[in-house]
Design a protein around this motif. Structure first.
Motif, PDB file in Angstrom:
ATOM      1  N   LEU A 423      20.321 -42.682 -13.358  1.00  0.00           N
ATOM      2  CA  LEU A 423      18.988 -41.938 -13.629  1.00  0.00           C
ATOM      3  C   LEU A 423      17.760 -42.403 -12.984  1.00  0.00           C
ATOM      4  N   ILE A 424      18.045 -44.003 -12.655  1.00  0.00           N
ATOM      5  CA  ILE A 424      16.882 -44.298 -11.549  1.00  0.00           C
ATOM      6  C   ILE A 424      16.952 -43.596 -10.426  1.00  0.00           C
ATOM      7  N   SER A 425      18.177 -43.244  -9.807  1.00  0.00           N
ATOM      8  CA  SER A 425      18.251 -42.476  -8.335  1.00  0.00           C
ATOM      9  C   SER A 425      17.503 -41.190  -8.464  1.00  0.00           C
ATOM     10  N   SER A 426      17.794 -40.587  -9.950  1.00  0.00           N
ATOM     11  CA  SER A 426      17.331 -39.319 -10.014  1.00  0.00           C
ATOM     12  C   SER A 426      15.721 -39.172 -10.065  1.00  0.00           C
ATOM     13  N   ILE A 427      15.234 -40.248 -10.849  1.00  0.00           N
ATOM     14  CA  ILE A 427      13.952 -40.364 -11.081  1.00  0.00           C
ATOM     15  C   ILE A 427      13.193 -40.616  -9.695  1.00  0.00           C
ATOM     16  N   LEU A 428      13.826 -41.659  -8.707  1.00  0.00           N
ATOM     17  CA  LEU A 428      13.257 -42.005  -7.653  1.00  0.00           C
ATOM     18  C   LEU A 428      13.219 -40.610  -6.667  1.00  0.00           C
ATOM     19  N   TYR A 435       6.150 -36.877  -4.233  1.00  0.00           N
ATOM     20  CA  TYR A 435       5.258 -37.192  -3.108  1.00  0.00           C
ATOM     21  C   TYR A 435       5.100 -36.390  -1.894  1.00  0.00           C
ATOM     22  N   GLN A 436       6.279 -36.060  -1.512  1.00  0.00           N
ATOM     23  CA  GLN A 436       6.260 -34.824  -0.454  1.00  0.00           C
ATOM     24  C   GLN A 436       5.687 -33.691  -0.834  1.00  0.00           C
TER      25      GLN A 436
END
Length: 655
Positions: A423-428, A435-436
């Motif tokens: 989940l954290i990886s997906s959020i990041l 950001y891009q």
């Protein structure tokens, strides 16, 4: 080596009020005779004592015109003491302390403020207590006793912020506390922390409509920016401060601002401009009696004469500033004088004397940065780190207990952890993509804003109107000539707006077209030239598309438009070092100071955003290069210190 120690704060019982008033009584008796007190003031003082006002506002309203007269204030203090009127007695002693401080009599000022604080505490008057604490902080800051000053100002701030429905006076003293704390951070070279305090105070001063407070905080922000090396930001804030001081007709504020502006000009290697500001301040600064600023005016004058090679005058002014600083015990000014004496001796080739003054400055710097001050700051840092570690240990212990309980109750922790990591990886990843996307939108927005600034309706309307005038006057040749140039310029702007970068040759061609069109409005009286040095090939240098036009437009609108007589703009392309190509845009306009005045006096104000957009585009453009870009705007002055134009210097990276 003996170190300087700050003036120690007086314990309330260390100096009995009886002694204070005996001392005040004798101070009123020069040559053994009591000074005359006007009957009108005696009646006024008796009326105020009978009224027994409790608030600072009432006392200050009644006695504001007498706050600089210590004789009258002593009379009022004695009268209040006899009547047991604590608030009146405290107010009078505090105002006397401020007057003594402004005349650099710091020991007497500290004694008076301390006695006033004792009375305010006895009367349990928060307004007067906050005021006295702040004034003590100011006195100790002037003598570089950082620890003591910070203690007083923080205590004043805490006390003022505890008041539920603060009066106007309490709100003002919150700003004074913030300002003083900012000054102390500034002394400790914590400039970002200082600016935060000043900006907070600035916002509150705007709410109160206090122009003096606005002037003080803009001055302090400018000083921090100057110390950080942001000379343009410092100039902007100094000029704002000067404008507020002119508005409230503050001689003291004008002297401080003009000295600061002169110091910036000296750092920009413009000694003539600095002397124009400094020389009228010599006598003015002496008449106000505050020997904190006067030595700085004299030392900076010596600096200016050093740069001009007039060593006799330079030595005279710096030594006079040093003597004043030593006489009035202002350590930071003594240090500054030694530094400038070292620079002076170096400039005239006396390297041995320069080294001796450098050693004196270094030793004095050590004395100012006394172990007391640094020990205090170290204690603050150590306490903060200890609290932080204690909190971290507590948090870790709780987390460990939670994990242990979870492991006992649930064997699926690994799966849950994997899901959390996923989940954290997906959020990041989502945040990264956002950001891009935002960055791409920002670049696109910059390009769109750039195009709008190039193709603004005002420019298009004026250009077509001028061409229409040629047609009406039957000047077909001129009409066709300028119509061709106009259509070519529009085509180039539209083509360049789709490109991130173009060659310098194309940019210079576009600039020349733009200037030819704009010159119609000036009846072709502008002399415009482009000069490229032989060692630069414009075809091989890349620049952001349409990057120079906003600077030329600024020169036209603000520099040359209000100018009478000869009008010149030149664009010079140079190579100062291997990593950059330098472009200079020089005009002989009225200068930024006069341009700002003209801009403020216009009924219809035109908000210019082209230069800001161009700077952002340069920043984005330089990301692809090893070196970064730089933009510098320099005010030009003649030999008499009068403005003679502006020079914009663009350093564009090539590697």
């Amino acid at each position: 080596m003996r170190r300087l120690q700050p003036i120690k704060s007086l314990h309330p019982n260390a100096l009995p009020r009886v002694f204070i008033f005996l001392w005040l009584f004798f101070l009123t008796l020069p040559n053994g005779k009591a000074q005359e007190i006007p009957e009108a003031f005696k009646e006024k003082a008796e009326r105020i004592v009978k009224m027994r006002a409790k608030t600072y506002l009432v006392l200050n309203t009644e006695l504001k015109s007498e706050t600089g007269d210590t004789t009258l204030l002593r009379y009022f203090a004695n009268l209040s003491k006899e009547a047991g009127y604590l608030e009146g007695e405290s107010y009078a002693l505090d105002q006397m302390g401020a007057t003594y401080r402004n005349y650099s009599k710091f020991k007497e000022a500290a004694d008076l403020h301390t006695a006033a604080l004792e009375l305010a505490e006895e009367a349990n008057n928060v307004e007067l207590k906050v005021r006295c604490l702040n004034m003590l902080g100011v006195v100790y800051r002037r003598t570089d006793a950082i620890k003591t000053a910070l203690d007083y100002n923080q205590k004043a701030l805490e006390l003022a912020e505890e008041v539920e429905n603060p009066s106007h006076h309490i709100k003002r003293n919150i700003n004074v506390s913030l300002n003083c704390i900012g000054n102390l951070y500034q002394t400790l070279e914590q400039y970002d922390l200082a600016i935060l305090q000043f900006k907070r105070a600035l916002k509150l001063e705007e709410e109160l409509g206090n122009k003096l407070g606005l002037a003080i905080n803009h001055q302090n922000i400018g000083d921090c920016l100057e110390r950080k090396g942001d000379l343009e930001g410092a100039l902007e804030n100094y000029r704002k401060s000067l404008a507020f001081n002119e508005d409230i007709n503050s001689t003291y504020g004008r002297i401080i601002c003009k000295n600061s502006l002169a110091q910036i000009y000296l750092k920009q290697e413009m000694p003539y401009a600095a002397l124009v500001l400094l020389e009228p301040l010599h006598e003015q600064s002496k008449t106000i009696g505050d020997y904190f600023i006067t030595p700085l005016v004299f030392i900076n004058t010596g600096w200016a004469y050093t740069d001009l090679g007039n060593f006799d005058k330079a030595e005279q002014f710096i030594l006079e500033g040093l003597e004043m600083s030593q006489t009035h015990n202002i350590p930071s000014n003594v240090l500054y004088a030694y530094q400038k004496l070292s620079d002076f001796e170096y400039a005239r080739g006396n390297f041995k004397a320069a080294y001796e003054y450098y050693k004196k400055a270094d030793e004095f710097d050590e004395e100012i940065s006394s172990s007391t001050n640094f020990r205090y700051m170290n204690d603050v840092i150590v306490k903060y780190e200890a609290d932080k570690k204690s909190n971290q240990i507590s948090v870790l212990a709780k987390e460990n207990e939670i994990v242990r309980l979870r492991l006992r109750k649930n064997q699926t922790t690994l799966l849950v952890s994997a899901l959390i990591v996923g989940l954290i990886s997906s959020i990041l990843y989502i945040l990264y993509r956002q950001y891009q996307s935002r960055n791409e939108k920002r670049v696109l927005s910059l390009e769109q804003n750039m195009l709008r600034s190039q193709m603004n309706p005002h420019f298009l309307f004026n250009s077509l109107n001028s061409i229409k005038l040629y047609i009406i006057n039957n000047e077909q040749k001129n009409a066709v000539h300028y119509l061709n140039k106009f259509s070519k310029l529009v085509r180039k702007i539209l083509e360049a707006s789709t490109l991130k970068e173009i060659t310098l040759a194309e940019e210079l061609e576009t600039v020349e077209l733009y200037m030819n069109i704009e010159n119609i409005r000036f009846s072709n009286e502008i002399q415009f030239s482009i000069n490229v040095c032989d060692e630069i090939n414009p075809e091989s240098v890349k620049v952001p598309s349409l990057a120079l036009q906003p600077f030329l437009e600024n020169s036209l609108w603000h520099g040359l438009s209000p100018k009478e007589g000869e009008k010149i703009i030149s664009v010079n392309v140079l190579r100062k070092n291997d990593g950059y190509v330098t472009i200079e845009i020089i005009d002989n306009g009225v200068g930024r100071g006069a341009a700002q005045v003209n801009k403020e006096n216009r009924v219809l104000k035109r908000k210019s955003v082209g230069i800001r957009i161009t700077k952002e585009r340069f920043a984005n453009f330089s990301k692809d290069y090893q070196n970064s870009f730089d933009v510098d705007i320099v005010d030009l002055f003649d030999e008499n210190g009068k403005p003679k134009g502006t020079k914009v210097v663009l350093d564009i990276p090539t590697v």
